[in-house]
Design a protein around this motif. Structure first.
Motif, mmCIF file in Angstrom:
data_model
loop_
_atom_site.group_PDB
_atom_site.id
_atom_site.type_symbol
_atom_site.label_atom_id
_atom_site.label_comp_id
_atom_site.label_asym_id
_atom_site.label_seq_id
_atom_site.Cartn_x
_atom_site.Cartn_y
_atom_site.Cartn_z
ATOM 1 N N MET A 223 0.684 -1.113 -0.048
ATOM 2 C CA MET A 223 -0.152 0.021 -0.153
ATOM 3 C C MET A 223 0.919 1.360 -0.079
ATOM 4 N N ASN A 224 0.193 2.265 -0.595
ATOM 5 C CA ASN A 224 0.843 3.429 -0.621
ATOM 6 C C ASN A 224 0.654 4.359 0.859
ATOM 7 N N ALA A 225 1.266 5.662 0.781
ATOM 8 C CA ALA A 225 0.825 6.253 1.769
ATOM 9 C C ALA A 225 -0.593 6.649 1.810
ATOM 10 N N GLN A 226 -1.418 6.966 0.967
ATOM 11 C CA GLN A 226 -2.918 6.983 0.768
ATOM 12 C C GLN A 226 -3.625 5.647 0.945
ATOM 13 N N MET A 227 -2.972 4.684 1.282
ATOM 14 C CA MET A 227 -3.736 3.385 1.488
ATOM 15 C C MET A 227 -4.167 2.855 0.510
ATOM 16 N N GLN A 228 -3.629 3.361 -0.738
ATOM 17 C CA GLN A 228 -4.077 2.534 -2.046
ATOM 18 C C GLN A 228 -3.049 1.493 -2.433
ATOM 19 N N ILE A 229 -3.804 0.431 -3.100
ATOM 20 C CA ILE A 229 -2.970 -0.537 -3.516
ATOM 21 C C ILE A 229 -3.483 -1.091 -5.039
ATOM 22 N N MET B 116 -5.524 2.323 -11.552
ATOM 23 C CA MET B 116 -6.031 0.973 -11.373
ATOM 24 C C MET B 116 -5.631 0.979 -9.817
ATOM 25 N N LEU B 117 -5.840 1.672 -9.003
ATOM 26 C CA LEU B 117 -5.494 1.553 -7.513
ATOM 27 C C LEU B 117 -6.932 1.644 -6.700
ATOM 28 N N VAL B 118 -6.981 0.872 -5.760
ATOM 29 C CA VAL B 118 -8.115 0.644 -4.680
ATOM 30 C C VAL B 118 -7.637 0.942 -3.531
ATOM 31 N N ARG B 119 -8.680 1.583 -2.615
ATOM 32 C CA ARG B 119 -8.156 1.700 -1.355
ATOM 33 C C ARG B 119 -9.614 1.609 -0.379
#
Length: 128
Positions: free
Chosen positions: A52-58, A98-101
């Motif tokens: 996950m990135n800092a914005q909680m996206q994966i 194409m990211l989801v959080r």
């Protein structure tokens, strides 16, 4: 001879697996997605945490490699994961990247009251 011929036909073909309809597949994928991105799972799932990135996206393609998603089989492809994510009220999707959080509902517990008359009883404040 005709009876024998028909039996040979049925023996030649293994029984076909009933193909799940799209709705059932999407529901399964959505359930796994929501479970993976649940607050409880994110606290323990190192695979999800590390990706996950800092914005909680994966990335959706990374979620497709999670063992719980792989366990669903070939039906859990990228387009199905994306479609399932878009249907979910608990997930936020960035289609361009194409990211989801997860949609984490933050609880606020601070109330700021302004311009109150002096000497207002505490009960009246609580009623507000």
């Amino acid at each position: 001879a005709g009876v024998h011929h028909r039996m040979a036909d049925t023996e030649a073909k293994p029984p076909a697996e009933p193909e799940e309809d799209r709705e059932t597949v999407l529901k399964k994928v959505q359930d796994v997605l929501e479970e993976l991105l649940s607050k409880e799972n994110l606290q323990e799932d190192t695979f999800m945490q590390m990706n996950m990135n800092a914005q909680m996206q994966i990335a959706i393609c990374i979620i497709g490699n999670h063992h719980k998603m792989e366990a669903l089989g070939p039906c859990a492809d990228i387009s199905t994961i994306l479609e399932a994510a878009l249907r979910s009220e608990n997930l936020n999707v960035d289609k361009d990247e194409m990211l989801v959080r997860p949609v984490i509902k933050t609880k606020r517990n601070t109330v700021i009251l302004r311009d109150l008359p002096d000497g207002i009883p505490e009960e009246e404040l609580k009623d507000l």
